[in-house]
Design an enzyme around this catalytic site. Structure first.
Site, mmCIF file in Angstrom:
data_model
loop_
_atom_site.group_PDB
_atom_site.id
_atom_site.type_symbol
_atom_site.label_atom_id
_atom_site.label_comp_id
_atom_site.label_asym_id
_atom_site.label_seq_id
_atom_site.Cartn_x
_atom_site.Cartn_y
_atom_site.Cartn_z
ATOM 1 N N ARG A 230 0.852 -1.186 0.000
ATOM 2 C CA ARG A 230 0.000 0.000 0.000
ATOM 3 C C ARG A 230 0.891 1.241 0.000
ATOM 4 O O ARG A 230 1.913 1.286 0.704
ATOM 5 C CB ARG A 230 -0.902 0.031 1.240
ATOM 6 N N HIS A 278 -1.556 0.105 -10.143
ATOM 7 C CA HIS A 278 -2.171 -0.837 -9.174
ATOM 8 C C HIS A 278 -2.620 -2.118 -9.889
ATOM 9 O O HIS A 278 -3.798 -2.497 -9.817
ATOM 10 C CB HIS A 278 -3.340 -0.168 -8.432
HETATM 11 N N1 LIG Z 1 -0.989 -4.051 -5.279
HETATM 12 C C1 LIG Z 1 -1.945 -4.955 -5.350
HETATM 13 O O1 LIG Z 1 -2.511 -5.191 -6.424
HETATM 14 C C2 LIG Z 1 -2.341 -5.721 -4.109
HETATM 15 C C3 LIG Z 1 -3.168 -6.843 -4.245
HETATM 16 C C4 LIG Z 1 -3.497 -7.558 -3.098
HETATM 17 C C5 LIG Z 1 -3.019 -7.170 -1.860
HETATM 18 N N2 LIG Z 1 -2.200 -6.080 -1.771
HETATM 19 C C6 LIG Z 1 -1.664 -5.656 -0.465
HETATM 20 O O2 LIG Z 1 -0.840 -6.692 0.062
HETATM 21 C C7 LIG Z 1 -1.030 -6.703 1.480
HETATM 22 C C8 LIG Z 1 -0.544 -8.016 2.063
HETATM 23 O O3 LIG Z 1 -1.451 -9.062 1.733
HETATM 24 P P1 LIG Z 1 -1.387 -10.490 2.447
HETATM 25 O O4 LIG Z 1 -2.524 -11.272 1.961
HETATM 26 O O5 LIG Z 1 -0.015 -11.070 2.316
HETATM 27 O O6 LIG Z 1 -1.611 -10.057 3.974
HETATM 28 P P2 LIG Z 1 -1.389 -10.931 5.298
HETATM 29 O O7 LIG Z 1 -1.493 -12.381 4.984
HETATM 30 O O8 LIG Z 1 -2.270 -10.350 6.334
HETATM 31 O O9 LIG Z 1 0.149 -10.663 5.684
HETATM 32 C C9 LIG Z 1 0.599 -9.442 6.182
HETATM 33 C C10 LIG Z 1 2.050 -9.607 6.595
HETATM 34 O O10 LIG Z 1 2.536 -8.335 7.047
HETATM 35 C C11 LIG Z 1 3.102 -8.498 8.346
HETATM 36 N N3 LIG Z 1 2.920 -7.293 9.153
HETATM 37 C C12 LIG Z 1 1.763 -6.619 9.405
HETATM 38 N N4 LIG Z 1 2.003 -5.578 10.222
HETATM 39 C C13 LIG Z 1 3.328 -5.599 10.483
HETATM 40 C C14 LIG Z 1 4.181 -4.798 11.274
HETATM 41 N N5 LIG Z 1 3.720 -3.731 11.954
HETATM 42 N N6 LIG Z 1 5.491 -5.105 11.323
HETATM 43 C C15 LIG Z 1 5.972 -6.180 10.642
HETATM 44 N N7 LIG Z 1 5.217 -6.989 9.875
HETATM 45 C C16 LIG Z 1 3.910 -6.698 9.805
HETATM 46 C C17 LIG Z 1 2.368 -9.670 8.966
HETATM 47 O O11 LIG Z 1 3.125 -10.207 10.029
HETATM 48 P P3 LIG Z 1 2.604 -11.513 10.832
HETATM 49 O O12 LIG Z 1 2.792 -12.650 9.851
HETATM 50 O O13 LIG Z 1 3.493 -11.622 11.995
HETATM 51 O O14 LIG Z 1 1.164 -11.269 11.153
HETATM 52 C C18 LIG Z 1 2.237 -10.596 7.753
HETATM 53 O O15 LIG Z 1 3.422 -11.342 7.582
HETATM 54 C C19 LIG Z 1 -2.533 -6.444 1.630
HETATM 55 O O16 LIG Z 1 -2.842 -5.955 2.909
HETATM 56 C C20 LIG Z 1 -2.787 -5.410 0.551
HETATM 57 O O17 LIG Z 1 -2.614 -4.130 1.114
HETATM 58 C C21 LIG Z 1 -1.862 -5.357 -2.866
#
Ligand SMILES: NC(=O)c1ccc[n+]([C@@H]2O[C@H](COP(=O)([O-])OP(=O)(O)OC[C@H]3O[C@@H](n4cnc5c(N)ncnc54)[C@H](OP(=O)(O)O)[C@@H]3O)[C@@H](O)[C@H]2O)c1
Length: 315
Positions: A230, A278
């Site tokens: 993001r 995006h």
């Molecule tokens: N550009 C695009 O087209 C697109 C598409 C889809 C998603 N996204 C973005 O990608 C993001 C990630 O997706 P996901 O499915 O992988 O999410 P997820 O499964 O919830 O994973 C989030 C990761 O970030 C870590 N994290 C969160 N807060 C943190 C902090 N303060 N310090 C360190 N690590 C932290 C979490 O740690 P833990 O494992 O310890 O909980 C986890 O490993 C989404 O939230 C979205 O914003 C972008």
């Protein structure tokens, strides 16, 4: 008779709503799924589940008996911020096809940097024949910020392609073939030892502005950054300063503070910035609908919800 499922979306075109509705109805022919605007007062009152895509919070408020909400997006920060509290549990989209597509994007743009494409693009503009020595993927380390569903899929793909892979997350992880880090010190260690840093963090109170000058200038000199998470996780002005000073070599940005990226943004014409609209991890309607369908079927059968968002953590 099972309650009507509400479909609540703010979409740009009526055809987008139609396309979502037909994908969802095809995946769940046994369910009655109606767009919010077509529901009667009785149906709104009885609805236990809303499937949402960027919903108007007022519409959600008008569904007073929801037991849960299923988002069609993987990132839910806007939903979490906008929903009237107390909000029902929210399931976000966890779709293997989305993970595959995002991992493919991370690999593609890591190759783009590994093969010096930004440099050759510039050489071509200058009509310069300027070959650079080839670097193998194994000579480069990619550090992933966020080892969730998408970060781990990207790590797998990069490892298989021969890159050195490191990853940082809130809780310490053990992932075969990946050197993992957590905590503030872990972040600095990973940044200092990565040639490419890929951001796949969700936007939360803790991650907003996380990648500021302090962190950018702890990256390796000449390193590159990819942001597929993001926009507001990275401080845009600090990133521009790190690029302009020659400290960072390049960045690939798919997400921004404001989207669409305003015409006035210096990113558009910056020689060290690749701007993407995006598109790194688009949702595929058919696969998203089948993931939602499986979750709804389980809930109808035994009342069990899929993993829901921790509203305290914000993801
Ligand atoms: N550009 C695009 O087209 C697109 C598409 C889809 C998603 N996204 C973005 O990608 C993001 C990630 O997706 P996901 O499915 O992988 O999410 P997820 O499964 O919830 O994973 C989030 C990761 O970030 C870590 N994290 C969160 N807060 C943190 C902090 N303060 N310090 C360190 N690590 C932290 C979490 O740690 P833990 O494992 O310890 O909980 C986890 O490993 C989404 O939230 C979205 O914003 C972008």
């Amino acid at each position: 008779m099972p309650s009507t499922v509400a479909f609540v979306a703010r979409v740009d075109h009526a055809s987008d709503e139609e396309a979502w509705l037909s994908a969802l109805r095809a995946a769940m022919p046994e369910e009655t799924i109606l767009p919010f605007h077509a529901m009667s007062a009785e149906e709104r009152n009885a609805a236990k589940l809303a499937i949402v895509a960027n919903p108007d919070p007022a519409d959600i408020k008008a569904l007073p008996n929801l037991e849960w909400i299923h988002s069609l997006w993987a990132g839910v920060e806007r939903l979490v911020a906008e929903l009237p509290q107390p909000a029902p549990p929210i399931a976000r989209l966890i779709d293997p096809e989305l993970s595959r597509v995002m991992a493919e994007a991370v690999l593609a743009w890591s190759y783009y940097l590994q093969r010096d494409m930004p440099f050759y693009r510039h050489s071509q503009e200058q009509k310069e024949w300027a070959p650079r020595p080839y670097r193998q993927p194994g000579e480069m380390t990619v550090g992933i910020l966020g080892l969730g569903v998408l970060g781990q899929a990207a790590a797998d793909r990069l490892t298989a392609a021969g890159f050195g892979v490191k990853g940082w997350s809130r809780s310490q992880k053990e992932i075969a073939g990946v050197e993992t880090f957590s905590g503030e010190d872990g972040l600095f260690d990973m940044l200092a030892s990565s040639d490419i840093v890929v951001c796949l963090l969700p936007l939360t109170a803790e991650t907003r502005g996380l990648i500021s000058a302090t962190r950018l200038f702890r990256m390796k000199k000449g390193a590159a950054l990819i942001n597929f998470g993001r926009g507001p996780v990275i401080v845009e002005a600090d990133l521009l300063a790190a690029l302009d000073s020659g400290y960072l070599s390049h960045c690939v940005l798919d997400v921004f503070d404001k989207e669409p990226l305003p015409q006035s943004s210096s990113f558009w014409s910056h020689p060290k910035v690749t701007v993407l609209p995006h598109i790194s991890g688009p949702t595929t309607q058919q696969s998203a609908a089948s993931v939602v369908s499986a979750n709804v079927e389980r809930w109808r059968k035994d009342g069990k919800l899929p993993t829901t968002v921790d509203l305290g953590r914000g993801y």
